[in-house]
Scaffold this active site. Structure first.
Site, mmCIF file in Angstrom:
data_model
loop_
_atom_site.group_PDB
_atom_site.id
_atom_site.type_symbol
_atom_site.label_atom_id
_atom_site.label_comp_id
_atom_site.label_asym_id
_atom_site.label_seq_id
_atom_site.Cartn_x
_atom_site.Cartn_y
_atom_site.Cartn_z
ATOM 1 N N CYS A 105 0.805 -1.228 0.000
ATOM 2 C CA CYS A 105 0.000 0.000 0.000
ATOM 3 C C CYS A 105 0.835 1.274 0.000
ATOM 4 O O CYS A 105 0.303 2.371 -0.173
ATOM 5 C CB CYS A 105 -0.948 -0.005 1.200
ATOM 6 S SG CYS A 105 -1.892 -1.543 1.321
ATOM 7 N N HIS A 127 -3.474 7.300 6.465
ATOM 8 C CA HIS A 127 -3.612 6.004 5.796
ATOM 9 C C HIS A 127 -5.029 5.487 6.050
ATOM 10 O O HIS A 127 -5.681 4.995 5.136
ATOM 11 C CB HIS A 127 -2.555 5.037 6.322
ATOM 12 C CG HIS A 127 -2.472 3.753 5.564
ATOM 13 N ND1 HIS A 127 -2.353 3.716 4.187
ATOM 14 C CD2 HIS A 127 -2.482 2.462 5.977
ATOM 15 C CE1 HIS A 127 -2.292 2.452 3.788
ATOM 16 N NE2 HIS A 127 -2.372 1.679 4.849
ATOM 17 N N GLU A 154 -2.052 4.397 13.904
ATOM 18 C CA GLU A 154 -1.739 5.654 13.219
ATOM 19 C C GLU A 154 -2.061 6.853 14.116
ATOM 20 O O GLU A 154 -1.303 7.826 14.151
ATOM 21 C CB GLU A 154 -2.495 5.752 11.900
ATOM 22 C CG GLU A 154 -2.094 6.962 11.087
ATOM 23 C CD GLU A 154 -2.635 6.961 9.666
ATOM 24 O OE1 GLU A 154 -2.175 7.799 8.868
ATOM 25 O OE2 GLU A 154 -3.526 6.136 9.352
ATOM 26 N N PHE A 173 1.653 -3.623 3.965
ATOM 27 C CA PHE A 173 2.022 -4.946 4.462
ATOM 28 C C PHE A 173 3.521 -5.162 4.220
ATOM 29 O O PHE A 173 4.058 -4.799 3.173
ATOM 30 C CB PHE A 173 1.249 -6.043 3.730
ATOM 31 C CG PHE A 173 -0.188 -6.196 4.159
ATOM 32 C CD1 PHE A 173 -0.690 -5.527 5.257
ATOM 33 C CD2 PHE A 173 -1.045 -7.035 3.453
ATOM 34 C CE1 PHE A 173 -2.004 -5.676 5.656
ATOM 35 C CE2 PHE A 173 -2.370 -7.196 3.844
ATOM 36 C CZ PHE A 173 -2.848 -6.515 4.942
#
Length: 415
Positions: free
Chosen positions: A165, A305, A316, A401
Site C-alpha cells: 500500500c 492512511h 496511526e 504490508f
C-alpha cells in the site's frame, strides 16, 4: 550546494468517486460514497460482496482500442491518468529534453485480471499453447511504467515500485529524489491498481482483512470508528507530474505545490500488523518533517492512511500523537479511503493528489461514516463534514504490508 526543488505541475486521477481531477475533488468535498455491490463477478460464494468499483471508465477516451486490448486494466488506468496529468501540465514535448524526463510508476499487485483469465484458459485447455503471447507483458507490475514511457517517448529513469500500500508514495518519493540529485528535470510518478477480482477478494477474505458488512455496505468503510471491521477494496490510479522548480518557472507552468520532504521507514516487526503504537509510522512522519525543515506546529493537515481496520487506525492515531505532541489535536486529519475504498498500490498516488488539492483549496474533505468514534481515536478527523482551514503544509501517509511506511510532505509554493 543548494538542494534542487521539486514541484507538482500536473495531476491525473481515476477513482470510484470521480474520473479526472475536478470530478474527484467535487466527490471528495461532497462526501461521495464510491462503494457498491461488486458487478465484475458472481459473489455468491464470497464473504465480501461489495467494493469501490469504477463504473464508467472507457479506455477509448484515452488510448487506441487495439493497444488497450493488450493491456491489463491496471495499465489502462495508468495510461488514462498519465494522459490527464500530461494534459494538465501543458508540457510541450517538442521543447523538452526527453532524456531528462522519466517515469516511476508502481502497482502493488499488477495484472491480476490477466493472471486469472490466462490461468483459466490453461486450466480448461490443458495446453500452454492457448496462452496469450501478451500474457506476461500484460501481467507484470512494471509494464505501466514502460507503457507510459513509450507513449510519450520519455528516456529518463524508468522503473516501477512495489511495496504494497506504500507503492505509489515510494514512486513519488523516488521521483523527488531523482530530481533533487539532477538525474531528471521532470518525472511522471504514481500508481495504479485493478484488483477487484475473484482471487484478490477471496485472498483478502481468507486473511480476514476485508469488511463483510454486506447488508450495510455503504457504511462499511468507516476509518477511526469503533465499529470498523476491515477495509473495502477500491481501484483506480493517481498520476503526478513532478518538475524541477526552475524548469517549471522558466516555462511558465502552473504549480500546485512543492514536495517539501519525504519520510521512508520500516517497521521490522510483522508482515501485516503495524509496529506497536505506530512506531514506524511515527518515524516516517518525523523524517518527512526533518527533511522538509519544518517543525510539528508548521503542519496543518494529514491525509491519513486510515484503512478502517482495527490495527491501523489506533496505531496511526498513536503515531500522530507521538510525532506532534499537543499539536496533534490542532491538526485536521481525514481518510479519503472512507469514500474511495483502499486502492492498495494506487492509494499513495490518489491520496497525494487529495492532499495537494486540500492544500491548494484550504479545504479538508470529510471522513464519512465516522458516527461512533473509537475512544482511542480522539483526534479531529473531519468527521462527516468538510473542514475549511488555511493549509500551508500537509502530510500524506501510506503504510503497507511488510512494514513499509511512507510519508510525503507537501508545502504551498514559496516564490
Amino acid at each position: 550546494m543548494e538542494r534542487r526543488r521539486a514541484v507538482v505541475t500536473g495531476l491525473g486521477v481515476l477513482t470510484s468517486i470521480g474520473i479526472g481531477v475536478d470530478d474527484f475533488w467535487n466527490g471528495l468535498q461532497q462526501g461521495r460514497n464510491g462503494v457498491g455491490l461488486i458487478t465484475r463477478f458472481d459473489t455468491t460464494n464470497f464473504d465480501t460482496k461489495f467494493a469501490a468499483e469504477i463504473k464508467n471508465f472507457n479506455s477509448d477516451n484515452y488510448m487506441d482500442r487495439k493497444a488497450a486490448k493488450r493491456m491489463d486494466l491496471f495499465t489502462q488506468y495508468a495510461m488514462a491518468t498519465s494522459e490527464m496529468a500530461m494534459n494538465d501540465s501543458r508540457l510541450n514535448l517538442d521543447k523538452i529534453d526527453k532524456e531528462k524526463f522519466g517515469v516511476i510508476f508502481g502497482s502493488g499487485i499488477g495484472g491480476m485480471t490477466t493472471l486469472e483469465q490466462q490461468h483459466w484458459i490453461y486450466f480448461e485447455s490443458k495446453t500452454p499453447r492457448k496462452l496469450s503471447p501478451f500474457f506476461v507483458t500484460m501481467m507484470i507490475s512494471d509494464i505501466a511504467a514502460g507503457q507510459i514511457s513509450i507513449r510519450f517517448g520519455l528516456k529518463g529513469p524508468n522503473y516501477a515500485t512495489t511495496s504494497a500500500c506504500a507503492t505509489s508514495s515510494h514512486a513519488i518519493a523516488d521521483a523527488y529524489m531523482l530530481i533533487q540529485r539532477g538525474s531528471a528535470d521532470i518525472m511522471i510518478c504514481g500508481g495504479s491498481e485493478a484488483s477487484i477480482t475473484e482471487m484478490a477478494i477471496g485472498g483478502f477474505n481468507a486473511m480476514r482483512a476485508l469488511s463483510t458488512w454486506n447488508d450495510r455496505y455503504l457504511e462499511a468503510c468507516r476509518p477511526f470508528d469503533k465499529d470498523r471491521s476491515g477495509f473495502v477494496m477500491g481501484e483506480g490510479a493517481g498520476t503526478i507530474v513532478l518538475e524541477e522548480y526552475q524548469h517549471a518557472i522558466n516555462r511558465g507552468a502552473k504549480i500546485y505545490a512543492e514536495v517539501g520532504g519525504i519520510g521512508l521507514t520500516a517497521d521490522a516487526f510483522h508482515i501485516t500488523v503495524p509496529a506497536p503504537n505506530g512506531e514506524g509510522a511515527y518515524r516516517s512522519m518525523k523524517e518527512a518533517m526533518r527533511d522538509a525543515g519544518v517543525i510539528p506546529e508548521d503542519v496543518d493537515h494529514i491525509n491519513a492512511h486510515g484503512t478502517s481496520t482495527p490495527y491501523n487506525d489506533v496505531n496511526e492515531t498513536n503515531a500522530i500523537k507521538s510525532a506532534f505532541g499537543e499539536h496533534a489535536y490542532k491538526l485536521v486529519i481525514n481518510s479519503t479511503k472512507s469514500m474511495t475504498g483502499h486502492l492498495l498500490g494506487a492509494a499513495g498516488g490518489v491520496e497525494a493528489i487529495a492532499t495537494i488539492l486540500s492544500l491548494v483549496n484550504n479545504k479538508v474533505p470529510p471522513t464519512i461514516n465516522l458516527t461512533n468514534p473509537d475512544p482511542e481515536c480522539d483526534l479531529n478527523y473531519s468527521a462527516n463534514k468538510l473542514t475549511e482551514k488555511k493549509i500551508n503544509c500537509a502530510i500524506s501517509n501510506t503504510f503497507g504490508f511488510g512494514g513499509h511506511n511512507a510519508s510525503l510532505l507537501f508545502k504551498k509554493i514559496e516564490e
